[in-house]
Write an enzyme that holds these catalytic residues in place. Sequence first.
Site, PDB file in Angstrom:
ATOM      1  N   ASP A 531      15.321 109.592  59.047  1.00 49.06           N
ATOM      2  CA  ASP A 531      16.100 109.397  59.682  1.00 49.06           C
ATOM      3  C   ASP A 531      16.898 108.583  59.640  1.00 49.06           C
ATOM      4  O   ASP A 531      16.952 107.883  58.606  1.00 49.06           O
ATOM      5  CB  ASP A 531      15.694 109.110  61.698  1.00 49.06           C
ATOM      6  CG  ASP A 531      16.814 108.616  62.649  1.00 49.06           C
ATOM      7  OD1 ASP A 531      17.132 109.719  63.130  1.00 49.06           O
ATOM      8  OD2 ASP A 531      17.207 107.685  62.612  1.00 49.06           O
ATOM      9  N   GLU A 533      20.184 105.221  59.914  1.00 46.26           N
ATOM     10  CA  GLU A 533      20.623 104.395  61.122  1.00 46.26           C
ATOM     11  C   GLU A 533      22.524 104.371  60.017  1.00 46.26           C
ATOM     12  O   GLU A 533      22.134 104.221  58.358  1.00 46.26           O
ATOM     13  CB  GLU A 533      20.690 103.476  61.735  1.00 46.26           C
ATOM     14  CG  GLU A 533      19.083 103.523  61.798  1.00 46.26           C
ATOM     15  CD  GLU A 533      19.554 104.023  63.421  1.00 46.26           C
ATOM     16  OE1 GLU A 533      20.482 103.818  64.207  1.00 46.26           O
ATOM     17  OE2 GLU A 533      18.639 104.616  64.386  1.00 46.26           O
ATOM     18  N   HIS A 672      16.071 104.004  68.089  1.00 47.83           N
ATOM     19  CA  HIS A 672      17.398 104.049  67.198  1.00 47.83           C
ATOM     20  C   HIS A 672      16.871 102.674  66.116  1.00 47.83           C
ATOM     21  O   HIS A 672      17.944 101.873  65.589  1.00 47.83           O
ATOM     22  CB  HIS A 672      17.669 103.048  67.720  1.00 47.83           C
ATOM     23  CG  HIS A 672      19.026 103.663  69.487  1.00 47.83           C
ATOM     24  ND1 HIS A 672      19.602 105.308  68.675  1.00 47.83           N
ATOM     25  CD2 HIS A 672      18.431 104.195  70.595  1.00 47.83           C
ATOM     26  CE1 HIS A 672      19.667 106.167  69.233  1.00 47.83           C
ATOM     27  NE2 HIS A 672      18.967 104.615  70.826  1.00 47.83           N
ATOM     28  N   ASP A 677      12.645 106.354  65.191  1.00 45.17           N
ATOM     29  CA  ASP A 677      12.651 107.396  65.226  1.00 45.17           C
ATOM     30  C   ASP A 677      11.829 108.705  63.971  1.00 45.17           C
ATOM     31  O   ASP A 677      11.666 110.117  64.926  1.00 45.17           O
ATOM     32  CB  ASP A 677      14.164 107.332  65.079  1.00 45.17           C
ATOM     33  CG  ASP A 677      14.900 107.058  66.106  1.00 45.17           C
ATOM     34  OD1 ASP A 677      13.807 105.981  67.209  1.00 45.17           O
ATOM     35  OD2 ASP A 677      16.136 106.670  66.288  1.00 45.17           O
TER      36      ASP A 677
END
Length: 717
Positions: A531, A533, A672, A677
């Site tokens: 994942d 960000e 998040h 995640d």
Amino acid sequence: MRIDRRFVLALLAFALALLSWGALSVALVWSTVDEPQRHMLRTVLTERAPLIAMAFVVTLGLVVLLLRPVYRRWITAAARLAEDTQTVLGTGVVREITPRGSAELRALTGVINELVRQRARLREDMAQQVRLASQRIEQERSRLAALMAELRQAVVVCNLDGRMLLYNARARSQFRALSSTPALADGAELIGLGRSIYTVIDRRLVAHALDLLRRQMARGQPEPSAQFVTSTPTGQLLRVQMTPVRDPSESGLGGFLLMLENITEAFEAESERDRVLHDLIQGTRASLASLRAAVEVLDDPALDASMRERLQHVVREETATMSRRLNDLAQRSTEARRTRWPLEDMLGADFVAAAAQRLQAIHGARVNVGEVDATVWLRVDSFSLLQALAYLAGRLVDEYQVRYLQLRLAPAGAHAHLDLVWPGQAMSTETVMSWELDPMQGGAGASPLSVREVLDRHGGEFWFERERTRNQAFFRFLLPQATAPEAPPATALLPQDRRPEFYDFDLFQTSDSNQDLAERRLVDLVYTVFDTETTGLEPTGGDEIIQIGATRIVNGKLLRQECFEQLVDPQRPIPPASTAIHGITPEMLLGQPTIDKVLHAFHAYARDTVLVAHNAAFDMRFLQLKEARTGVRFDQPVLDTLLLSAVVHPHQDSHQLEAIAERLGVTVFGRHTALGDAIVTAEIFLKLLPLLAAQGIHTLAQAREASKKTYYARIQY
């Protein structure tokens, strides 16, 4: 909102039926009236057509308003109940299914919930019985874990594919030192369950050592082992000892255990000492030369005869003593350099058989095993010596068109003669010296070493001879002999009898490496679940990655301890709205590496795996936009848990990460954050696998094809 195709088809069917009824009614009336009345009816229908069409549309609208609640109550509710029941059945999650729809469906939901509770109680009882029965096994596993943790030597266990099955903390620290990006990947791109040992150790070295183990085991040797020294891609020097992991198969070899030691610093230190010693020897010899010159000066006739004789005697005595000492020191230094490289004891016949097989496979020449003394044991670095033979054979085949070779082995005092024989013409001394001193480049025997350096390691010699009577020529290797090992006593236990088993791994099952990845089963693949960000939601609008997190799935198990997590300097401001979501502030990114360095480390971490992400199109778009700048291309297959959820649960309202986690009983934490995640996505993916299998989706190709057909596959960034 997604429109159910079946509802649209039902509405179209009703409209078609309504039109058919109207047309049939008009036709019946038409058949019962005369021509003037038909003309009047035609006029009325033509003038009132807009009104009739409006009435038809209004009727359809009323039908939609009336049919939709009925459809949701009976059809959609039943489909969701089936999906929820399949989820509980396929994943083992314990949760109450929310009653929906008609009274009959709600009653059925209550019965299903009661069955779920009963199954949960039965499973808990069974789990308790299993826990009681497996306490001893858990104790043995704990002892193994404690033992592995206390070992000061790095230990790695691999299957025959070279995939790592077990390693200790010492091995992880060793691999961290071997990493080209230790600050980023922490060595995770090199070591991990399911990863290949061939990212660190040359595959040919391992294959050669395995061949030696098989020969030793076939001969019944009680302690089979092989050792070698290898350099890693980062320039580190490893000493490796390999022992077999036995299994009951015909070959008896199920894997291998490697004990690793990084000898780079020790080797460099010894090399430096050798250099100092060499300088000392050369300098002292120069001094001796000056001293001998002084002796010549003392021969001046003007000196007193008795004094001259006394001085000459002293100088000559000291010179001879210093020469003896320096020669002895030089000889010891040479021996130290030879013994520093580990040599192994092996039966000469085994080495000759392996060499014949290797030369024939590489060069295509016919290789015959001639006279071989079965009692000769050699003390050699078999890999480098085999490289030297392959190099010489290759040059004979390429430059002299030799198509027949022979290997011979015979004792010669404390040494042994190993001959590489060929028929036909000889060669010049200059050619032999060139082959001996040039690096062994070209072909499968490529190496930066020369034949002379290989022989220096062994304390041996090498020369060329010709047998004119037989019209043959040969290269002769003078190699050190080893003492044949004593036979073990008859009462000695075999290794498998005295090695307790502390594990019950299924990982020793080797896979078909040639099988097409797309046709392999989902449960057999290795996954990197990741994942990102970012500074925002517009990858093409200048937003950048500020964190990458990933974890791995091997053999259906989530490896939480083998994770990847790294902040990234985006080299642009972070909007406060983004910080409010993921909590990453500009101060946290000060001094962090840029995306160029991080993507190289992440690419190495994800090598040879299938990528998995939630809403993968978003994350992959960020990675793809960096390909031209970084030169890093993620071309492996990708699976998306959002699309897979839509495959197994097409009638659910939401496929957001939290909604899927709630349906599948996955606890959400660290939301998040990239790593948080990624771990949640990995747990969801593991829950989806049995649900996909229940729908007949077993392979990677089937999963990707089913994903493409979902409504959400249209999303692009």
